[in-house]
Design a protein around this motif. Structure first.
Motif, PDB file in Angstrom:
ATOM      1  N   LYS A  94     -25.144  14.877  12.802  1.00  0.00           N
ATOM      2  CA  LYS A  94     -25.043  15.810  11.678  1.00  0.00           C
ATOM      3  C   LYS A  94     -23.594  15.973  11.236  1.00  0.00           C
ATOM      4  CE  LYS A  94     -26.263  20.558  10.344  1.00  0.00           C
ATOM      5  NZ  LYS A  94     -26.907  21.832  10.801  1.00  0.00           N
ATOM      6  N   ALA A  95     -22.688  16.062  12.198  1.00  0.00           N
ATOM      7  CA  ALA A  95     -21.266  16.177  11.852  1.00  0.00           C
ATOM      8  C   ALA A  95     -20.783  14.917  11.134  1.00  0.00           C
ATOM      9  CB  ALA A  95     -20.439  16.411  13.121  1.00  0.00           C
TER      10      ALA A  95
ATOM     11  N   PHE B 221     -25.875   5.540   9.249  1.00  0.00           N
ATOM     12  CA  PHE B 221     -26.875   6.597   9.394  1.00  0.00           C
ATOM     13  C   PHE B 221     -28.241   6.172   8.859  1.00  0.00           C
ATOM     14  CE2 PHE B 221     -22.706   8.683   8.891  1.00  0.00           C
ATOM     15  CZ  PHE B 221     -22.609   9.232  10.150  1.00  0.00           C
ATOM     16  N   GLY B 222     -28.407   4.876   8.599  1.00  0.00           N
ATOM     17  CA  GLY B 222     -29.680   4.363   8.111  1.00  0.00           C
ATOM     18  C   GLY B 222     -29.699   4.271   6.592  1.00  0.00           C
ATOM     19  N   PRO B 223     -30.530   3.383   6.024  1.00  0.00           N
ATOM     20  CA  PRO B 223     -30.512   3.159   4.564  1.00  0.00           C
ATOM     21  C   PRO B 223     -30.913   4.367   3.736  1.00  0.00           C
ATOM     22  CG  PRO B 223     -32.366   2.022   5.620  1.00  0.00           C
ATOM     23  CD  PRO B 223     -31.473   2.501   6.718  1.00  0.00           C
ATOM     24  N   THR B 224     -31.864   5.157   4.218  1.00  0.00           N
ATOM     25  CA  THR B 224     -32.307   6.320   3.437  1.00  0.00           C
ATOM     26  C   THR B 224     -31.207   7.365   3.369  1.00  0.00           C
ATOM     27  OG1 THR B 224     -34.599   5.947   4.132  1.00  0.00           O
ATOM     28  CG2 THR B 224     -34.066   8.108   3.208  1.00  0.00           C
ATOM     29  N   ALA B 225     -30.645   7.711   4.529  1.00  0.00           N
ATOM     30  CA  ALA B 225     -29.566   8.694   4.547  1.00  0.00           C
ATOM     31  C   ALA B 225     -28.343   8.175   3.800  1.00  0.00           C
ATOM     32  CB  ALA B 225     -29.197   9.034   5.994  1.00  0.00           C
ATOM     33  N   ALA B 226     -28.097   6.868   3.868  1.00  0.00           N
ATOM     34  CA  ALA B 226     -26.932   6.292   3.170  1.00  0.00           C
ATOM     35  C   ALA B 226     -27.035   6.537   1.668  1.00  0.00           C
ATOM     36  CB  ALA B 226     -26.838   4.800   3.456  1.00  0.00           C
TER      37      ALA B 226
ATOM     38  N   LYS C  65     -31.507  15.282   7.074  1.00  0.00           N
ATOM     39  CA  LYS C  65     -32.905  15.228   7.502  1.00  0.00           C
ATOM     40  C   LYS C  65     -33.362  13.798   7.782  1.00  0.00           C
ATOM     41  CE  LYS C  65     -34.958  17.315   4.149  1.00  0.00           C
ATOM     42  NZ  LYS C  65     -36.099  17.898   3.354  1.00  0.00           N
ATOM     43  N   THR C  66     -32.784  12.820   7.087  1.00  0.00           N
ATOM     44  CA  THR C  66     -33.273  11.441   7.189  1.00  0.00           C
ATOM     45  C   THR C  66     -32.367  10.529   8.008  1.00  0.00           C
ATOM     46  OG1 THR C  66     -32.157  10.901   5.091  1.00  0.00           O
ATOM     47  CG2 THR C  66     -34.470  11.608   4.970  1.00  0.00           C
TER      48      THR C  66
END
Length: 502
Positions: free
Chosen positions: A350-351, A367-372, A399-400
């Protein structure tokens, strides 16, 4: 929120790898100085110690047991959960141990290439090198119990356990005074991309970790640098070739070695060949392809880049303290050590997501494609002054997000059905290999070649010719050598050791 003084791509315009390479001696000179640790006679002792650690932790894993509680050993943390409990009581070692774990997790989770970290280790006469009251035995033991789900990962963990004792032996012998103990940890070359992702390797960078350990004043310093194994996501790997190039440059041969075998072959490199510490092998790594920390980026000054990372590491203090306080406040909800480790991962993730909005040196893809995608939206909205939209995108990113720090997906404390048999079979194979007493061995004291079965005892090694005897666990001399009188050997004597394989 952490704001970097400048990004790694700003302000470092001096020539990098070429300048460092020009200051180094020739490969011919290097070949006389660099040592592959497993070729030393003392490596048999390191393997025996590692085997005991593997046996002990293999038994704990099968039984679903944990080490003794830290309240029986004040100031000692066997794992993060015990460190959190000690920190809650105000114990300095517990606080420092938790902070170190938070800092390492955050950096390894948020930066997959270009990072450099430094930690101080302390020598404990009983447990070897460790930090903040936690022996590296317990670090490796926790990995053996909670990480090695596949045979490929167990092979890596076993190599890391041997390296721990090799490092201890180098420190005990005083070899770290004038040398760096250097390890190259590459992404496995015997796993599919799907298997790598399952084990939390970040395949976009295929990161290689370089570790360099040496004695400095009254402590031992461990430097770690992460370099990319591919120039860009999806590109062909160049890291294995680069590490083999480094070995050749140092007069050693890593050809035909797997990545696990390379991990299992740490080098002792004289400080005169590494005047700048870990950034020197990073510079060598970059030479063949003209990369910077393995990526397709303009080369920069390595020493200034390390100083940037020292400042960045120091700037994490406030964030680390916040996460530590959060972990302490939630300590009563952690039932197992993996509960604490997983919670730390979520808090540092989260940080990292929050910091990635302003810190462009953080690659959102970690942080993954969705979070990116949400992080990129938050950056765009914030740059335009649309703070409410930026906050909404940031909330979606949190969240993702799906990220990882050290490779090796966590297991629960009790193994899944059928895992016990797998562990026992793996342990049996390991014991068959290391327990072999066939062949000959030569005593480094009297130089006589004797049968190995006559030397290796249950708790010690004893030369039947000169009676030189050492304890297998700690290397303590139990009986001095009393060889027959003869002319002094002209063989090199730099390795004060135990027994040398013929």
């Amino acid at each position: 929120m952490i704001h970097s003084p400048c990004s790694p791509s700003e302000g470092f315009n001096m020539a990098g790898a070429a300048a460092i390479a020009e200051r180094l001696p020739t490969a011919e000179r290097m070949a006389t100085d660099v040592i592959v640790m497993p070729t030393m006679p003392e490596d048999q002792l390191a393997q025996q110690r590692a085997k005991r650690l593997m046996r002990a932790n293999g038994s704990l894993a099968v039984a679903g047991e944990l080490p003794k509680k830290s309240d029986q050993h004040p100031g000692i943390s066997h794992n993060l959960l015990e460190g959190i409990r000690l920190a809650a009581a105000g114990d300095a070692n517990g606080i420092n141990m938790v902070d170190q774990n938070i800092e390492a997790d955050y950096i390894e989770r948020s930066f997959k290439a270009g990072s450099i970290t430094e930690v101080d280790l302390r020598a404990d006469g009983q447990n070897g090198l460790g930090q903040h009251g936690q022996s590296l035995d317990s670090v490796n033991g926790n990995s053996l119990r909670f990480v090695g789900r596949t045979w490929q990962m167990r092979e890596r963990l076993q190599a890391e356990a041997r390296n721990k004792y090799r490092q201890d032996i180098a420190q005990e012998m005083g070899l770290l005074e004038d040398n760096y103990f250097v390890v190259f940890s590459l992404v496995p070359d015997n796993m599919t991309q799907e298997e790598l992702i399952e084990e939390d390797f970040f395949v976009d960078t295929m990161s290689c970790a370089m570790q360099a350990t040496t004695a400095q004043e009254d402590s031992v310093k461990l430097e770690s640098a992460f370099v990319a194994g591919v120039k860009r996501p999806g590109a062909e790997r160049h890291d294995i070739k680069a590490v083999k190039y480094i070995a050749k440059k140092l007069g050693k041969n890593f050809d035909n070695m797997s990545t696990t075998q390379i991990l299992d072959s740490p080098l002792l490199i004289p400080k005169k060949l590494m005047p700048n510490g870990v950034v020197d092998p990073v510079a060598w790594f970059d030479e063949p392809e003209g990369t910077f920390f393995g990526e397709d980026k303009p080369q920069q000054d390595y020493v200034k880049h390390r100083e940037f990372w020292r400042q960045r590491q120091a700037g994490l203090k406030s964030m680390v303290e916040d996460i530590r306080r959060q972990l302490i406040s939630e300590r009563h909800t952690f039932k197992t050590p993996t509960d604490a480790t997983k919670r730390l991962g979520k808090l540092s993730e989260k940080a990292g997501v929050r910091n990635a909005v302003d810190d462009k040196s953080i690659n959102p893809n970690v942080f993954g494609p969705t979070a990116a995608g949400h992080i990129q939206q938050a950056r765009t909205h914030r740059a335009s002054g649309n703070y409410e939209l930026a906050d909404a995108a940031l909330h979606n990113a949190e969240k993702t997000a799906k990220s990882s720090s050290c490779p090796g997906a966590l297991q629960e404390e009790k193994n899944k059905d059928g895992q016990e048999n797998t562990d026992e079979q793996s342990s049996d194979r390991l014991n068959d290999e290391t327990d072999s007493k066939s062949g000959k061995i030569r005593c480094i004291k009297c130089r006589e070649t004797v049968n190995k079965k006559d030397v290796v005892k249950e708790k010690s090694w004893r030369c039947p010719h000169c009676k030189y005897e050492v304890d297998i666990c700690d290397g303590k001399v139990l009986h001095e050598s009393k060889p027959p009188k003869r002319e002094k050997s002209k063989a090199g004597s730099w390795a004060v050791g135990i027994l040398k394989a013929a």
